[in-house]
Design an enzyme around this catalytic site. Structure first.
Site, PDB file in Angstrom:
ATOM      1  N   GLU B  49       3.655 -14.174   8.685  1.00 15.77           N
ATOM      2  CA  GLU B  49       4.614 -13.185   9.186  1.00 15.77           C
ATOM      3  C   GLU B  49       4.308 -11.761   8.714  1.00 15.77           C
ATOM      4  O   GLU B  49       4.603 -10.798   9.411  1.00 15.77           O
ATOM      5  CB  GLU B  49       6.040 -13.560   8.779  1.00 15.77           C
ATOM      6  N   PHE B 111      19.923 -24.360   4.165  1.00 14.38           N
ATOM      7  CA  PHE B 111      18.474 -24.501   4.265  1.00 14.38           C
ATOM      8  C   PHE B 111      17.880 -23.269   4.953  1.00 14.38           C
ATOM      9  O   PHE B 111      18.332 -22.847   6.006  1.00 14.38           O
ATOM     10  CB  PHE B 111      18.118 -25.765   5.064  1.00 14.38           C
ATOM     11  N   GLN B 112      16.887 -22.685   4.336  1.00 17.39           N
ATOM     12  CA  GLN B 112      16.205 -21.487   4.838  1.00 17.39           C
ATOM     13  C   GLN B 112      17.154 -20.318   5.075  1.00 17.39           C
ATOM     14  O   GLN B 112      16.982 -19.523   5.992  1.00 17.39           O
ATOM     15  CB  GLN B 112      15.392 -21.805   6.095  1.00 17.39           C
ATOM     16  N   LYS B 161      21.566 -18.364  14.247  1.00 23.21           N
ATOM     17  CA  LYS B 161      21.090 -19.313  15.257  1.00 23.21           C
ATOM     18  C   LYS B 161      22.174 -19.673  16.269  1.00 23.21           C
ATOM     19  O   LYS B 161      21.914 -19.772  17.470  1.00 23.21           O
ATOM     20  CB  LYS B 161      20.590 -20.575  14.550  1.00 23.21           C
ATOM     21  N   MET B 477     -11.069   0.065  -6.633  1.00 22.45           N
ATOM     22  CA  MET B 477     -10.302   1.248  -7.006  1.00 22.45           C
ATOM     23  C   MET B 477      -9.661   1.079  -8.380  1.00 22.45           C
ATOM     24  O   MET B 477      -9.613   2.010  -9.179  1.00 22.45           O
ATOM     25  CB  MET B 477      -9.237   1.553  -5.949  1.00 22.45           C
TER      26      MET B 477
HETATM   27  C1  LIG Z   1      -0.888  -5.840  -2.113  1.00 24.66           C
HETATM   28  C2  LIG Z   1      -1.522  -4.999  -3.139  1.00 24.66           C
HETATM   29  N1  LIG Z   1      -1.755  -5.495  -4.380  1.00 24.66           N
HETATM   30  C3  LIG Z   1      -2.350  -4.722  -5.318  1.00 24.66           C
HETATM   31  C4  LIG Z   1      -2.703  -3.434  -5.036  1.00 24.66           C
HETATM   32  C5  LIG Z   1      -3.363  -2.574  -6.103  1.00 24.66           C
HETATM   33  N2  LIG Z   1      -4.717  -2.200  -5.681  1.00 24.66           N
HETATM   34  C6  LIG Z   1      -4.976  -0.991  -5.142  1.00 24.66           C
HETATM   35  S1  LIG Z   1      -6.575  -0.829  -4.689  1.00 24.66           S
HETATM   36  C7  LIG Z   1      -6.959  -2.360  -5.236  1.00 24.66           C
HETATM   37  C8  LIG Z   1      -8.355  -2.891  -5.129  1.00 24.66           C
HETATM   38  C9  LIG Z   1      -8.698  -3.300  -3.757  1.00 24.66           C
HETATM   39  O1  LIG Z   1      -9.905  -4.012  -3.788  1.00 24.66           O
HETATM   40  P1  LIG Z   1     -10.823  -4.096  -2.530  1.00 24.66           P
HETATM   41  O2  LIG Z   1     -10.037  -4.505  -1.355  1.00 24.66           O
HETATM   42  O3  LIG Z   1     -12.012  -4.900  -2.853  1.00 24.66           O
HETATM   43  O4  LIG Z   1     -11.185  -2.581  -2.278  1.00 24.66           O
HETATM   44  P2  LIG Z   1     -12.209  -1.616  -3.038  1.00 24.66           P
HETATM   45  O5  LIG Z   1     -11.377  -0.702  -3.866  1.00 24.66           O
HETATM   46  O6  LIG Z   1     -13.118  -2.457  -3.855  1.00 24.66           O
HETATM   47  O7  LIG Z   1     -12.896  -0.903  -1.933  1.00 24.66           O
HETATM   48  C10 LIG Z   1      -5.831  -2.986  -5.774  1.00 24.66           C
HETATM   49  C11 LIG Z   1      -5.829  -4.316  -6.392  1.00 24.66           C
HETATM   50  C12 LIG Z   1      -2.415  -2.958  -3.744  1.00 24.66           C
HETATM   51  N3  LIG Z   1      -2.683  -1.709  -3.381  1.00 24.66           N
HETATM   52  N4  LIG Z   1      -1.850  -3.748  -2.810  1.00 24.66           N
END
Ligand SMILES: Cc1ncc(C[n+]2csc(CCOP(=O)(O)OP(=O)(O)O)c2C)c(N)n1
Ligand SMILES: [Mg+2]
Lengths: 161, 563
Positions: B49, B111-112, B161, B477
């Site tokens: 979803e 439920f749900q 529902k 990052m």
């Molecule tokens: C849902 C979610 N969880 C955690 C983060 C924190 N976060 C920001 S950038 C990042 C790294 C992303 O890794 P990747 O997709 O491999 O991208 P890269 O930076 O290596 O290009 C994380 C964990 C986020 N932005 N969103």
């Protein structure tokens, strides 16, 4: 600075939680909050006392106005108002102190609404200053419990000098 | 004629012109799904979803239309929350329908059952629990109106529902009456005149565009104004595409990973025309040193955006397009009376010098693939004629920096919430809106795994979305922050185990490609871009490449770390 906000809202489920959630979610504080229906069916008036600098109060007002269920927001600090709050105070009242308590009740034009052998419950209405004065005078007898309504406020009518 | 609630719902959607729904069924919405095939509305079945909401969001960002989602109660509803919050932060119009348990069970921990209206109150523009079938047509009309008017945003409608199964004779309202909601579109003329005077008397003016320009389709007016007065333009991530990225007046993005020239321009400008922006902390850096010598004109439709983070000299609460049109007309009127000379030449020279001193660049390599090189190649091969979506992290910033966005609605990226897993489902939504356009998700190896199950959706509906995974085997990052500010303590950011992305693609019935050396990049890209299938392209890139420039969190925009 302390501000009193009058917030007219659509009276529908969830509206209180929308307003309260806005304050908690954005880190604004609520000192007191009072809600009750107005003359117009389907609307309620909330009186919110809050605290913050100019910029924060401006944000609070704008954020409130942004809620779909909020019809109108007035910052009561910008108009002349009457502000009142009601308080119930349960105070220790042994024989020895009764007379003095009753004198205070008299001076402050409050009412004794409940009495027992050792306690008295006093009902008082007034603005914040008056109620604080009353509380501080009663303190020495030992205040057992306090319940207050929170402030309600109303714009004064145009005054004929 | 009497009708079942489920049909009334669909009838209302038809009246709103809804062509596409993204969703996932369940017990609480089975009545709606039962009727759905009888309506001229195409339903796209996703695999999660959250992806339904991102897909509707991508569809909306690409087209400007309201995205529509349908999910079941309980877990179906909670799974939408990240998608809804993503849309809320970026002001994307959505209407999300969630199933709910029958009215008589509400509050019983049935439920749900989940209080999704309570859960989503702080991340929707508004939401409704339908308690009476007779109100459904009004609520739906309001939901669409609220979602797309004013500052757009997601609206959720919770549908018990039993209401969907009961029967009444519906009455459809023709219009919406909301006395407490009247968005303000027209600018105050006096304020616009003051703003124009300020701009014309400026020595170092700068236009600073945000997502509001795209939301209100004000890009033409913005471009006209910039070119007419020869004022340099910068933009937020959300504003990329609001001004052509190949125009000489274009400075690139500003902020934490903005270009040197854009951040220097902000620092030295004496007048900033900020349009449809909200001065997010990723944009301003340390807010008390933001644009220290500038008077700020701030145009935004949302009064709460104004003076929320920075002090403003001339606030204009209005629709960006209306405001810029008024500004344009005023300027034309003035020009008829007198000549306006170009006063900003030395300012532009200064800007050119900044740009030459520190252009957007990176250390090139013949041995290992640089992510910036991949994006440059992608731009070269597409000529900018593509819809780019991004995941979140370094991939997102490289995509923002090194691709040039020439038109609005060509970059779809989760700006405000920064949601990993956004890009791929958003690409699916965009591809559905524009079957003939090239849609590319620039992904990271971490992010793509947050919604990789949607390969099934893309393949099943023959959507030729291209996913380019910039695989650095890191949550890059976060690793970059650890490297720069946490003593290289790479705690839990090394993705030491990643799946074989090519095989995953193939297992789902998509095409998989991989490049491990720079000289393979172009060929692999060409093959994927010319394919008519869903493609996953894994680019094995430099593991510890960083995104530069970078303004450390909380620092001033002038304190940039450069390559
Ligand atoms: C849902 C979610 N969880 C955690 C983060 C924190 N976060 C920001 S950038 C990042 C790294 C992303 O890794 P990747 O997709 O491999 O991208 P890269 O930076 O290596 O290009 C994380 C964990 C986020 N932005 N969103
Ligand atoms: Mg990565």
């Amino acid at each position: 600075m302390r501000h009193t906000l009058s917030v007219l809202v659509e009276d529908e489920p969830g509206v209180l939680s929308r307003v309260a959630g806005l304050f908690s979610g954005r880190g604004f504080n609520i000192e007191s909050l009072n809600v009750a229906p107005t003359l117009e069916k389907g609307t309620s008036l909330m009186t919110i006392v809050t605290e913050g600098d100019e910029q924060i109060i401006e944000q609070i007002i704008k954020q409130l106005r942004k809620l779909i269920t909020v019809i109108k927001v007035v910052d009561m600090n910008t108009v002349r108002t009457v502000e009142r709050e009601m308080i119930l105070i349960k105070v220790n009242a042994q024989n020895s102190s009764r007379a003095e308590i009753l004198r205070i009740v008299d001076i402050f034009r409050c009412k004794v609404v409940d009495v027992s052998i050792a306690e008295m419950t006093i009902e008082a209405t007034g603005n914040t200053e008056k109620l604080s004065a009353l509380i501080s005078l009663l303190q020495k007898f030992g205040i057992k419990e306090i319940a207050r309504t929170g402030i309600v406020a109303m714009k004064r009518s145009m005054q004929l000098i | 004629m009497k009708m079942k609630g489920a049909r009334i719902l669909l009838e209302c959607l038809k009246q709103e012109g809804v062509e596409v729904i993204f969703g996932f069924p369940g017990g609480a919405v089975i009545d709606i799904y039962h009727e759905l095939p009888n309506y001229p509305i195409k339903h796209y079945l996703v695999r999660h979803e959250q992806a339904a909401v991102h897909a509707a969001d991508g569809y909306s960002r690409a087209t400007g239309k309201v995205g529509v989602v349908l999910v079941t109660s309980g877990p179906g509803a909670t799974n939408t929350v990240t998608g809804i919050a993503t849309a809320y932060m970026d002001s994307i119009p959505l209407v999300v329908f969630t199933g709910q348990v029958p009215r008589m069970l509400i509050g019983n921990d049935a439920f749900q059952e989940v209080d999704i209206v309570g859960i989503t109150r702080p991340c929707t523009k508004h939401n409704y629990l339908v308690k009476d079938l007779s109100q459904l047509p009004r609520i739906i009309k309001e939901a669409f109106y609220i979602a797309k008017s004013g500052r757009p945003g997601p609206v959720l409608v919770d549908l018990p529902k039993d209401i969907m199964a009961s029967v009444i004779k519906p009455e459809y309202p023709k219009s919406v009456h909301l006395r407490s909601y009247n968005p303000h579109y027209q600018p105050n003329l006096k304020q616009v005149k003051k703003a124009l005077e300020l701009i014309l008397n400026a020595k170092r003016p700068l236009i600073f565009a945000g997502g509001g320009v795209i939301a209100s389709s004000a890009h033409e007016e913005l471009t006209w104004l910039a070119r007419e007065l020869k004022i340099p333009v910068t933009a937020t991530l959300m504003g990329l595409g609001s001004f052509p990225g190949n125009d000489p007046l274009w400075l690139g993005m500003l902020g934490m990973h903005g270009t040197y020239v854009a951040n220097m321009a902000v620092n030295h400008a004496d007048v900033i025309l900020a349009v449809g922006v909200r001065f997010d902390d990723r944009v301003t850096g340390r807010v008390d040193t933001f644009a220290p010598s500038a008077k700020i004109i701030h145009v935004d439709i949302d009064p709460t955006s104004i003076r929320k983070n920075v002090q403003v000299d001339i606030p204009i609460v209005a629709d960006c397009k209306e405001a810029l049109m008024t500004l344009k007309n005023e300027l034309i009127t003035i020009k008829k009376k007198k000549d306006i000379s170009d006063n900003y030449e030395s300012w532009r020279d200064k800007i050119t010098a900044w740009n030459e001193a520190h252009p957007l660049t990176y250390v090139k390599s013949d041995e290992v693939i640089k992510p910036q090189f991949v994006i440059e190649k992608l731009y070269e091969l597409t000529g900018g004629d593509a819809i780019i979506t991004t995941e979140v992290g370094q991939n997102q910033m490289w995509a923002a920096q090194h691709f040039r966005y020439l038109r609005p609605r060509t970059l779809l990226s989760s700006g405000g919430l920064g949601t990993m897993g956004y890009g791929f489902p958003a690409a699916i939504g965009a591809q559905i809106a524009y079957p003939d356009k090239l849609v590319v998700d620039i992904a990271g190896d971490g992010s793509i795994q947050m919604n990789i199950q949607e390969l099934a959706t893309a393949v099943w509906y023959n959507l030729p979305v291209k996913i380019i995974i910039l695989n650095n085997s890191y949550l890059g990052m976060v690793r970059q922050w650890q490297e720069l500010f946490y003593n290289r303590n790479y705690s839990s950011t090394h993705l030491e185990y990643n799946p074989d992305f090519v095989k995953i693609a193939e297992a789902y019935g998509a095409e998989g490609y991989r490049a491990t050396k720079p000289d393979e990049v172009e060929d692999v890209l060409k093959r994927a871009l010319s394919s008519e299938k869903t493609c996953v392209v894994e680019m094995v890139i430099e593991k510890e490449e960083n995104v530069y420039p970078m303004v450390p969190a909380g620092a001033s925009l002038s304190e940039m770390l450069l390559v």
